[in-house]
Design a protein around this motif. Structure first.
Motif, mmCIF file in Angstrom:
data_model
loop_
_atom_site.group_PDB
_atom_site.id
_atom_site.type_symbol
_atom_site.label_atom_id
_atom_site.label_comp_id
_atom_site.label_asym_id
_atom_site.label_seq_id
_atom_site.Cartn_x
_atom_site.Cartn_y
_atom_site.Cartn_z
ATOM 1 N N GLY A 62 -14.688 2.104 2.533
ATOM 2 C CA GLY A 62 -13.727 1.041 2.534
ATOM 3 C C GLY A 62 -12.851 1.158 1.228
ATOM 4 N N LEU A 63 -13.414 1.311 -0.020
ATOM 5 C CA LEU A 63 -12.670 1.677 -1.163
ATOM 6 C C LEU A 63 -11.727 2.643 -1.058
ATOM 7 C CD1 LEU A 63 -12.109 0.414 -3.762
ATOM 8 C CD2 LEU A 63 -13.911 1.968 -4.774
ATOM 9 N N ILE A 64 -12.271 3.791 -0.704
ATOM 10 C CA ILE A 64 -11.284 4.973 -0.837
ATOM 11 C C ILE A 64 -10.306 4.947 0.364
ATOM 12 C CG2 ILE A 64 -11.431 7.522 -0.131
ATOM 13 C CD1 ILE A 64 -14.008 7.801 -1.914
ATOM 14 N N ALA A 65 -10.656 4.311 1.418
ATOM 15 C CA ALA A 65 -9.696 4.138 2.535
ATOM 16 C C ALA A 65 -8.591 3.376 2.085
ATOM 17 C CB ALA A 65 -10.234 3.607 3.728
ATOM 18 N N TYR A 66 -8.965 1.936 1.472
ATOM 19 C CA TYR A 66 -8.041 1.370 0.602
ATOM 20 C C TYR A 66 -6.862 2.062 -0.217
ATOM 21 C CZ TYR A 66 -6.053 -2.913 -1.716
ATOM 22 O OH TYR A 66 -5.229 -3.651 -2.289
ATOM 23 N N LEU A 67 -7.785 2.767 -1.140
ATOM 24 C CA LEU A 67 -6.930 3.319 -2.204
ATOM 25 C C LEU A 67 -5.902 4.422 -1.549
ATOM 26 C CD1 LEU A 67 -9.419 3.956 -4.840
ATOM 27 C CD2 LEU A 67 -7.648 2.348 -4.620
ATOM 28 N N LEU A 68 -6.334 5.112 -0.394
ATOM 29 C CA LEU A 68 -5.441 5.929 0.141
ATOM 30 C C LEU A 68 -4.250 5.011 0.863
ATOM 31 C CD1 LEU A 68 -8.021 8.479 1.607
ATOM 32 C CD2 LEU A 68 -6.095 9.020 -0.209
ATOM 33 N N LEU A 69 -4.418 4.184 1.550
ATOM 34 C CA LEU A 69 -3.532 2.999 2.153
ATOM 35 C C LEU A 69 -2.520 2.796 1.089
ATOM 36 C CD1 LEU A 69 -5.436 1.571 4.815
ATOM 37 C CD2 LEU A 69 -3.928 3.406 5.119
ATOM 38 N N GLN A 70 -3.082 2.441 -0.032
ATOM 39 C CA GLN A 70 -2.103 1.992 -0.999
ATOM 40 C C GLN A 70 -1.181 3.108 -1.591
ATOM 41 O OE1 GLN A 70 -1.534 -1.184 -1.565
ATOM 42 N NE2 GLN A 70 -3.167 -1.321 0.054
ATOM 43 N N LEU A 71 -1.670 4.216 -1.397
ATOM 44 C CA LEU A 71 -0.878 5.448 -2.058
ATOM 45 C C LEU A 71 0.030 5.648 -0.897
ATOM 46 C CD1 LEU A 71 -0.412 8.032 -3.723
ATOM 47 C CD2 LEU A 71 -1.901 9.080 -2.403
ATOM 48 N N ALA A 72 -0.319 5.633 0.361
ATOM 49 C CA ALA A 72 0.553 5.791 1.363
ATOM 50 C C ALA A 72 1.712 4.837 1.469
ATOM 51 C CB ALA A 72 -0.263 5.810 2.769
ATOM 52 N N PHE A 73 1.543 3.705 1.358
ATOM 53 C CA PHE A 73 2.537 2.602 1.042
ATOM 54 C C PHE A 73 3.659 2.842 0.031
ATOM 55 C CE2 PHE A 73 -0.845 -0.088 2.888
ATOM 56 C CZ PHE A 73 -0.640 0.121 4.330
ATOM 57 N N ARG A 74 2.937 3.455 -1.099
ATOM 58 C CA ARG A 74 3.775 3.911 -2.130
ATOM 59 C C ARG A 74 5.129 4.944 -1.581
ATOM 60 N NH1 ARG A 74 2.156 3.532 -8.049
ATOM 61 N NH2 ARG A 74 0.607 1.536 -7.875
ATOM 62 N N PHE A 75 4.697 5.945 -0.585
ATOM 63 C CA PHE A 75 5.443 6.829 -0.198
ATOM 64 C C PHE A 75 6.614 6.045 0.478
ATOM 65 C CE2 PHE A 75 1.732 10.057 -0.763
ATOM 66 C CZ PHE A 75 2.430 10.456 -1.639
ATOM 67 N N LEU A 76 6.445 4.819 0.866
ATOM 68 C CA LEU A 76 7.570 4.234 1.857
ATOM 69 C C LEU A 76 8.823 3.768 0.919
ATOM 70 C CD1 LEU A 76 5.201 2.167 4.054
ATOM 71 C CD2 LEU A 76 6.382 4.294 4.544
ATOM 72 N N PRO A 77 9.909 3.810 1.443
ATOM 73 C CA PRO A 77 11.043 3.083 0.682
ATOM 74 C C PRO A 77 10.698 1.754 0.742
ATOM 75 C CG PRO A 77 11.996 4.861 2.629
ATOM 76 C CD PRO A 77 10.415 4.492 2.875
ATOM 77 N N SER A 83 10.028 -4.496 5.396
ATOM 78 C CA SER A 83 10.227 -4.662 6.824
ATOM 79 C C SER A 83 9.108 -4.741 7.616
ATOM 80 C CB SER A 83 11.449 -3.479 7.279
ATOM 81 O OG SER A 83 11.469 -3.688 8.730
ATOM 82 N N LEU A 84 8.121 -3.734 7.266
ATOM 83 C CA LEU A 84 6.850 -3.880 8.155
ATOM 84 C C LEU A 84 6.096 -4.796 7.624
ATOM 85 C CD1 LEU A 84 6.404 0.369 7.915
ATOM 86 C CD2 LEU A 84 7.242 -1.071 9.667
ATOM 87 N N ARG A 85 6.009 -5.103 6.509
ATOM 88 C CA ARG A 85 5.318 -6.231 6.015
ATOM 89 C C ARG A 85 5.535 -7.681 6.796
ATOM 90 N NH1 ARG A 85 1.482 -5.148 2.184
ATOM 91 N NH2 ARG A 85 1.561 -3.637 0.925
ATOM 92 N N ALA A 86 7.014 -7.942 6.974
ATOM 93 C CA ALA A 86 7.255 -8.925 7.610
ATOM 94 C C ALA A 86 6.874 -8.840 9.111
ATOM 95 C CB ALA A 86 8.976 -8.808 7.566
ATOM 96 N N ARG A 87 7.074 -7.643 9.508
ATOM 97 C CA ARG A 87 6.688 -7.607 10.949
ATOM 98 C C ARG A 87 5.222 -8.018 11.211
ATOM 99 N NH1 ARG A 87 7.378 -2.070 14.205
ATOM 100 N NH2 ARG A 87 8.790 -1.675 12.331
ATOM 101 N N VAL A 88 4.243 -7.222 10.258
ATOM 102 C CA VAL A 88 2.799 -7.610 10.544
ATOM 103 C C VAL A 88 2.687 -8.993 10.278
ATOM 104 C CG1 VAL A 88 0.796 -7.080 9.176
ATOM 105 C CG2 VAL A 88 2.183 -5.173 9.851
ATOM 106 N N GLY A 89 3.483 -9.652 9.299
ATOM 107 C CA GLY A 89 3.242 -11.067 9.161
ATOM 108 C C GLY A 89 3.412 -11.668 10.204
ATOM 109 N N GLU A 90 4.567 -11.665 10.846
ATOM 110 C CA GLU A 90 4.823 -12.433 12.103
ATOM 111 C C GLU A 90 3.723 -12.285 13.137
ATOM 112 O OE1 GLU A 90 8.798 -10.674 13.396
ATOM 113 O OE2 GLU A 90 9.645 -11.551 11.583
ATOM 114 N N ARG A 91 3.354 -11.196 13.218
ATOM 115 C CA ARG A 91 2.371 -10.828 14.103
ATOM 116 C C ARG A 91 0.920 -11.549 13.974
ATOM 117 N NH1 ARG A 91 1.998 -4.372 15.630
ATOM 118 N NH2 ARG A 91 3.296 -4.493 17.307
#
Length: 98
Positions: A62-77, A83-91
């Motif tokens: 869980g920890l390594i997957a979480y850290l990798l996801l945080q890295l992936a999110f840093r690559f996003l503009p 926009s994606l966080r807003a869409r996920v929040g609406e869902r």
């Protein structure tokens, strides 16, 4: 008990966000690749701490997957991430399935 509920809610939102990154054509390839690496690490039989050790094995996944996801999110503009966080929040508020 409330902290556990909040943690699970956040975990669900992070997974939905990861799924949104994989599906969005505007997401950079680097973000998609790191997101896939996070998923592959979780399902891989090769771990830093074996899953046979009941709690520590799952925590390291869980920890390594979480850290990798945080890295992936840093690559996003920034605007795409917002926009994606807003869409996920609406869902999450509507209770719709992903």
């Amino acid at each position: 008990m409330w902290k556990l509920g909040r943690l699970l809610t956040r975990f669900r939102k992070e997974l939905l966000l990861a799924w949104a990154v994989l599906r969005d054509p505007r997401a950079p390839r680097a973000a998609k690749l790191v997101t896939l690496l996070a998923a592959l690490y979780v399902i891989s039989p090769i771990d830093f701490v074996p899953d046979a050790i009941p709690v520590l094995g799952w925590l390291d996944d869980g920890l390594i997957a979480y850290l990798l996801l945080q890295l992936a999110f840093r690559f996003l503009p920034a605007e795409l991430l917002a926009s994606l966080r807003a869409r996920v929040g609406e869902r999450g508020r509507s209770g719709a399935a992903p």
